[in-house]
Design a protein around this motif. Structure first.
Motif, short mmCIF file in Angstrom:
data_model
loop_
_atom_site.label_atom_id
_atom_site.label_comp_id
_atom_site.label_asym_id
_atom_site.label_seq_id
_atom_site.Cartn_x
_atom_site.Cartn_y
_atom_site.Cartn_z
N VAL A 1 0.86 -1.19 0.00
CA VAL A 1 0.00 0.00 0.00
C VAL A 1 0.89 1.24 0.00
N VAL A 2 0.63 2.15 -0.93
CA VAL A 2 1.50 3.32 -1.12
C VAL A 2 1.01 4.49 -0.28
N GLY A 3 1.94 5.14 0.43
CA GLY A 3 1.67 6.44 1.01
C GLY A 3 0.95 6.46 2.35
N LEU A 4 0.70 5.29 2.95
CA LEU A 4 -0.05 5.28 4.20
C LEU A 4 0.80 4.89 5.40
N ASP A 5 2.10 4.81 5.20
CA ASP A 5 2.97 4.37 6.29
C ASP A 5 2.91 5.30 7.49
#
Length: 884
Positions: free
Chosen positions: A154-158
């Motif tokens: 999943v991109v960008g939710l870290d």
């Protein structure tokens, strides 16, 4: 005799026994047929039960021990009967030649007996199989059920994930709200949190419950989802009342340490009505929910709220590439660069990136990418998937707005160009001019309502706050490009009326044929390097209510002739040199803004605008004079603004004030005055004092004392060299000298003060009577102490403080203050200012962003408590002197 009887009895028993055995042997063929029938019946029962069990197990149930035992016995019985029938067939082959008699009567009798026993056993077993009421029971519920996620990372939710997970470990935090605009990844984040609990090392909670709330909120559906997860039996559930269901849910949850994940909440959900026990009773349970509205976070009493932002450019392109696919991206050397340009149009919104990537996944030529990029910029609805998969999803936020006025205000924002910083004050004035806020007779009430609508749109994540120009206390808004595209789509009735809202930005010359297409337009906005060629005949705009012409060119002659329902004309920042006299014939016009245009004269025909309510003439630096009788003829005028102009004659200033005083309905005046006579005329008039909200005083000679009215919201003093003191004057001319602010006569509305080159003004003690002051800018003056009088409530609302070139300034305030609202401080050229009146609570404020100054000044600051310095140091920003 006794002996004979005994012999006869024995003989009789022997005969009966022999007879029974003979009868059993004689019935053997019949019993074999019956055994075969019972075997078939048992097999049928076995198949029925087996299929029943399989259906139940597919519904995540487990077969009962009784049924499992029966299935085992039925399988064993089938095997035993088959073996027995095979033995009987073998025995039948061994009969005496030419007779029906068995060769071995003893063996045959045993088989006959076994046949009868198996026949009875099979019948009994089959009967039990036909009488099962339940074959399976629900499986013990897993503590968490996995939610499907993309296989790729999943991109960008870290960052938000780490923050939420940290809060889940915090014993002081029970409820967490996750909010953000539609399509930004809130549900994906919640799924990621849910699945994190699958890790075997995490056993902190007994159960994780996932509920999709959605809209409209259905309490019964929410309770049913929780009931199913808690495995509350169906018996009697459907007949129960809502309160009874809530009580049962609450009873069970009180025995568990749970995590409740609520996805897609549109309005505050009453958790007690659902049956969720209050948090904080020592069980350390948690509630996490997602919503598009910050207001819902407040309504749900979330202890922590986390906003999910759009992706950064690099992350956005990474997501876009993953969805388009390597084969497409590598199909031509020019495509990767075009793909980057397409991805930028999405401005980091994940849902937009995904939808557009799907549309581009099969585009394997640069020409296809170029065509779609042009569509995306000019007609985004025409890109595949945009209407159904993107705009329709985002439009739920619009549908949830509380009233038509708010919806109209939102759609209106789409008239501004992409990435435009919309001044909130100007936007509210436009809304007033359009009549969106007509339910309020008083301009100030309408402004307040406008502020509420802006906050409502921001909290719904349909608008965002842009940077604030704190020097002039000017706030800006912006609209995400994809939200803007959606708003235009809605304004044009979901694309059915393409030219209902016409917005052109920097497209060069507009041809006459294009103008002809605007005949059905309701609102037209022309921006920047946009111009219209000369027309053969005046165009007709029978439905046009709004024309925003903030472009760098003039309009063709006759352009304003046929506008029959026009309400708003905005020519601010236009290069127009002369205002067409035909504007005076627009009988329905209610709003006219000529700010910062290059107009030298105003046509006398403007006096015919009897319905005009708002007239804004700020920054008309080339205006030579103001014709008499124009302003006083505008009988409906409510709002008048004429700030920041270069110079009007003294006669024009006095005439303007006199004409404003004649207006019956005027209640909001923003004005710049350049003479002591004008200032005296202003404060001699009760109506003008009461109505003036923004006052600029510049280049006033001979003014040593300035008496101000409590209605002032913004005060700017520039080059008032002889000004020594400011005081408040009540509407009845009562001068306020008391230290304690009186709510009826203090600066209760004053928000912004700008002092520039006022050499004799040594303090601003009057500001203790300005409890709502938000912005203070002082420059090029000889002020020694900003506030000399003690009042601990001063500056409680101050957000922005700027102190520039004040060589004598030694103190802002004599003691430390909490400054709970402070955001930014800028200091330059204040060598004697060695102490800041801050305490430890200032550094703890969640609002503080920066304390800016030169490195030498920052290093030379003195502190009573080193802890305060240590806490404030992270906010220090060293800046070059000229950049401050």
């Amino acid at each position: 005799m006794d002996f004979v009887s005994l012999v006869l009895d024995i003989a009789s028993r022997i005969c009966n026994c022999v007879g029974d055995r003979a009868d059993l042997l004689r019935r053997l063929p019949q019993n074999l047929d019956r055994l075969r029938d019972e075997r078939e019946n048992l097999n049928n029962a076995y198949e029925d039960v087996k299929k029943w069990v399989e259906r139940e197990e597919n519904d995540e149930k487990k077969r009962t021990h009784v049924v499992d035992g029966w299935i085992g016995r039925a399988e064993a019985m089938e095997k035993e009967v088959k073996e027995l029938l095979d033995r009987c067939d073998e025995e039948n082959q061994k009969k005496c030649f030419g007779t029906c008699c068995p060769r071995n009567c003893r063996s045959s009798y045993k088989l006959a007996k076994m046949v009868r026993e198996k026949m009875d056993a099979a019948a009994e077993l089959q009967s039990k199989g036909r009488n099962f009421q339940v074959v399976a029971v629900p499986l013990p519920s897993p503590h968490v059920i996995e939610r499907p996620l993309e296989e790729k990372p999943v991109v960008g939710l870290d960052s938000p994930f780490r923050e939420v997970w940290r809060l889940l470990q915090d014993k002081q935090v029970g409820s967490i709200g996750i909010y953000g605009m539609g399509g930004v990844g809130k549900t994906t984040l919640l799924k990621k949190i849910n699945n994190k609990f699958l890790q075997s090392s995490i056993k902190d909670f007994d159960i994780v419950i996932w509920v999709v709330v959605s809209r409209p909120t259905n309490l019964e559906r929410v309770q049913e989802t929780i009931r199913s997860r808690l495995q509350i039996p169906d018996d009697g559930w459907k007949g129960r009342q809502e309160d009874d269901k809530a009580a049962e849910i609450c009873r069970i949850l009180k025995t568990k340490k749970f995590v409740l994940l609520l996805d897609d909440i549109w309005e505050p959900l009453d958790l007690l009505r659902v049956g969720i026990p209050p948090l904080g009773d020592g069980n350390q349970s948690k509630i996490v929910f997602t919503t598009r509205s910050a207001d819902v976070c407040r309504g749900m009493a979330a202890q922590k709220s986390i906003k999910v932002e759009c992706l950064e450019e690099k992350e956005a392109f990474s997501l876009f590439q993953a969805k388009v696919g390597e084969d497409t991206l590598n199909s031509h050397p020019d495509i990767p660069k075009l793909a980057e340009m397409v991805a930028k149009e999405c401005k980091g919104l994940p849902l937009a990136l995904i939808v557009i990537a799907r549309a581009m996944a099969s585009a394997e030529t640069p020409e296809e990418w170029e065509r779609n990029l042009q569509k995306l910029r000019l007609y985004p609805k025409d890109v595949a998937g945009m209407e159904n998969d993107l705009f329709s999803v985002l439009a739920f936020s619009y549908d949830s707005l509380p009233d038509e006025a708010t919806k109209s205000c939102f759609l209106y924002c789409s008239l501004f160009p992409e990435d435009y910083r919309i001044p909130s004050e100007c936007l509210i004035q436009l809304w007033i001019g359009e009549g969106f806020l007509d339910e309020y007779d008083d301009i100030q009430e309408a402004r307040n309502q406008g502020v509420e609508i802006i906050e409502r749109l921001r909290h719904a994540c349909l608008m965002e706050a842009a940077s604030t120009d704190f020097l002039i206390h000017k706030r800006y808004l912006k609209m995400h490009d994809v939200i803007r595209d959606m708003a235009l789509w809605l304004a044009c009735e979901k694309g059915k009326k393409k030219n209902k809202f016409v917005v052109k930005d920097g497209i060069g010359l507009i041809r006459a044929q294009e103008v002809d297409k605007w005949k059905d337009a309701q609102r037209i906005a022309l921006w920047n390097d946009t111009s219209i060629e000369e027309l053969r005949k005046p165009p007709c705009f029978p439905n046009m209510e709004t024309l925003i012409g903030c472009m760098k060119s003039t309009f063709p002659s006759g352009f304003f002739t046929n506008m029959f329902v026009i309400r708003v004309l905005d020519f601010s920042n236009n290069r127009i040199l002369e205002l067409p006299a035909e504007i005076g014939n627009l009988a329905t016009l209610q709003y006219l803004n000529l700010s910062y245009a290059r107009i030298k004269y105003l046509p006398i025909e403007l006096k015919n605008l009897k319905k005009l309510r708002c007239l804004i003439l700020d920054g008309l630096f080339l205006l030579a004079s103001l014709p008499s009788q124009i302003v006083s003829s505008l009988s409906s005028l409510l709002l008048f603004s004429m700030k920041s102009y270069s110079s009007l004659s003294l006669a024009d200033e006095i005439m303007l004030l006199e004409e404003l005083e004649q207006l019956e309905h005027i209640n909001d005046i923003s004005i710049k005055l350049l003479s002591i006579q004008s200032i005296q005329r202003l404060f001699e008039s009760h109506k003008l004092r009461r109505s003036t909200t923004v006052l600029e005083v510049a280049l006033c000679r001979g003014v040593n004392q300035l008496q101000l009215s409590p209605s002032i919201k913004t005060l700017e003093l520039v080059n008032c060299d002889e000004l020594e003191e400011m005081k408040i004057i009540h509407f009845e001319k009562q001068v306020v000298t008391s230290k304690l602010p009186n709510p009826e006569c203090c600066f209760n509305r004053l928000l912004s003060v700008h002092i520039h080159i006022c050499k004799k003004l040594l303090n601003l003690n009057c500001l203790i009577d300005a409890p709502k002051l938000q912005s203070l800018h002082i420059a090029y003056s000889n002020i020694e102490k900003v506030i000399e009088i003690e009042d601990e409530s001063v500056f409680s609302r101050l957000m922005y403080l700027t102190l520039v070139d004040l060589p004598k300034l030694e103190s802002i305030y004599g003691h430390v203050l909490p400054f709970p609202s402070l955001r930014r401080v800028k200091v330059r050229g204040c060598p004697r200012l060695k102490r800041l009146p801050f305490d430890s609570s200032t550094s703890m404020s969640k609002n503080l962003e920066k304390i800016m100054g030169g490195q030498k000044w920052l290093d030379g600051l003195e502190w009573e408590d080193q802890t305060i310095m240590h806490n404030l140091t992270p906010f220090f920003h060293c800046s070059p002197l000229r950049s401050l």
